[in-house]
Design a protein around this motif. Sequence first.
Motif, short mmCIF file in Angstrom:
data_model
loop_
_atom_site.label_atom_id
_atom_site.label_comp_id
_atom_site.label_asym_id
_atom_site.label_seq_id
_atom_site.Cartn_x
_atom_site.Cartn_y
_atom_site.Cartn_z
N VAL A 159 0.84 -1.18 0.00
CA VAL A 159 0.00 0.00 0.00
C VAL A 159 0.88 1.25 0.00
O VAL A 159 1.92 1.29 0.68
N ILE A 160 0.49 2.24 -0.76
CA ILE A 160 1.19 3.52 -0.77
C ILE A 160 0.46 4.46 0.18
O ILE A 160 -0.76 4.64 0.08
N ILE A 161 1.18 5.04 1.11
CA ILE A 161 0.58 5.90 2.13
C ILE A 161 1.18 7.30 2.05
O ILE A 161 2.21 7.52 1.40
N GLU A 162 0.52 8.24 2.71
CA GLU A 162 1.05 9.59 2.80
C GLU A 162 1.92 9.70 4.04
O GLU A 162 1.48 9.37 5.15
N ARG A 163 3.15 10.14 3.85
CA ARG A 163 4.07 10.24 4.98
C ARG A 163 3.50 11.16 6.06
O ARG A 163 3.10 12.29 5.80
N GLY A 164 3.44 10.67 7.28
CA GLY A 164 2.96 11.47 8.40
C GLY A 164 1.47 11.44 8.62
O GLY A 164 0.96 12.10 9.53
N SER A 165 0.72 10.64 7.83
CA SER A 165 -0.73 10.59 7.99
C SER A 165 -1.11 9.78 9.22
O SER A 165 -0.88 8.57 9.28
N LEU A 193 2.85 5.56 -12.18
CA LEU A 193 4.03 5.69 -13.05
C LEU A 193 5.14 4.75 -12.63
O LEU A 193 5.63 3.94 -13.44
N ARG A 194 5.52 4.81 -11.38
CA ARG A 194 6.66 4.02 -10.91
C ARG A 194 6.26 2.61 -10.50
O ARG A 194 7.12 1.75 -10.32
N GLU A 195 4.94 2.38 -10.31
CA GLU A 195 4.44 1.08 -9.91
C GLU A 195 5.15 0.56 -8.66
O GLU A 195 5.49 -0.61 -8.53
N ALA A 196 5.33 1.49 -7.70
CA ALA A 196 6.04 1.16 -6.46
C ALA A 196 5.14 0.45 -5.45
O ALA A 196 5.63 -0.11 -4.48
N GLY A 197 3.84 0.48 -5.69
CA GLY A 197 2.90 -0.19 -4.81
C GLY A 197 1.68 -0.62 -5.58
O GLY A 197 1.54 -0.33 -6.78
N ASP A 198 0.77 -1.30 -4.90
CA ASP A 198 -0.40 -1.86 -5.58
C ASP A 198 -1.66 -1.02 -5.45
O ASP A 198 -2.51 -1.04 -6.34
N PHE A 199 -1.80 -0.30 -4.34
CA PHE A 199 -3.04 0.46 -4.16
C PHE A 199 -2.84 1.58 -3.14
O PHE A 199 -1.88 1.59 -2.37
N LEU A 200 -3.79 2.51 -3.19
CA LEU A 200 -3.92 3.58 -2.20
C LEU A 200 -5.25 3.40 -1.48
O LEU A 200 -6.16 2.76 -2.00
N VAL A 201 -5.39 4.01 -0.32
CA VAL A 201 -6.68 4.12 0.35
C VAL A 201 -7.02 5.61 0.37
O VAL A 201 -6.35 6.40 1.04
N GLN A 202 -8.05 5.98 -0.42
CA GLN A 202 -8.37 7.40 -0.59
C GLN A 202 -9.86 7.57 -0.86
O GLN A 202 -10.51 6.67 -1.38
N PRO A 203 -10.40 8.78 -0.57
CA PRO A 203 -11.75 9.11 -1.04
C PRO A 203 -11.76 9.12 -2.58
O PRO A 203 -10.79 9.52 -3.21
#
Length: 274
Positions: A159-165, A193-203
């Motif tokens: 999962v890709i997250i926002e730093r400090g969230s 673009l970079r395909e560094a992760g599979d998904f985000l959790v976002q509205p």
Amino acid sequence: MQAQSSSEVTLANKGLLAGFTALFRLAFLAALLALPGVSMGSSNLKFAFGEQSPPYSSLFDERAVGLFPDLVQLAFSFIPAYTTENVVVPWSRAQYNVRLGLTEGFLTYPSEEREEYAIFSAKPLFTQNFGHLVYSADNPNKDLIESATSFADLSSLTVIIERGSQWEEDNIPDYLERVPGSDMSAMMHLLMLREAGDFLVQPAEDARFIARQLGYSKTLKVRKVDFIPNARIPFHIGVSRQLPSVMDVINQVDAVMQDPEFQSQLNTLIESYR
């Protein structure tokens, strides 16, 4: 006839001066109250919005744009007794101004701290829903993402997250491998673009807005799920306790929220941002 003494003249002059002063004060007060928007409870309400929070609010061509200004404008279009004016400022200043009564209202989560200086509508005008998985149509793990019924089903993914969230820290399980991004745009680049992760959790509205901005709309996928904890964050209209007519404003907002026509237009507006 005997001439008046200097002390008698002085007393007479003081009496005239006091009379003129009282008349001037009354005239000034009457003129002040006659000005548009100046009364014991102003009919013109200034609402403050954050300046860098698209698609919710931002500044464009010197005016407030985004979902939140549109929501407030829609609500008060059903309340002819009041007009609204929008200002866009740093969010910390927006809250400070409502606290002092320099700005009448805002649209936000009614935290305990905010309830100390503002009164909020009974029901939310909008509910931000983090219960969405955001991913690429080209992701080789797309089938797994689309069939998952829990975070445990996604335990082999990143999962890709926002730093400090803090919200992500509290609500996304530790066993998921994480890749941090500095902001929402960086996270989208990492995903698409970079395909560094599979998904985000976002509205959904956040994801689609950023994807449009960065040119990823064609391959963006958004899936609504019900297994993300604390996913729904309500946003209510809040009005400063410093405003004398605060309860009248809130009562009228609460009444509008019961109007079926308003609810229909509200749902249409929110969907337009999704």
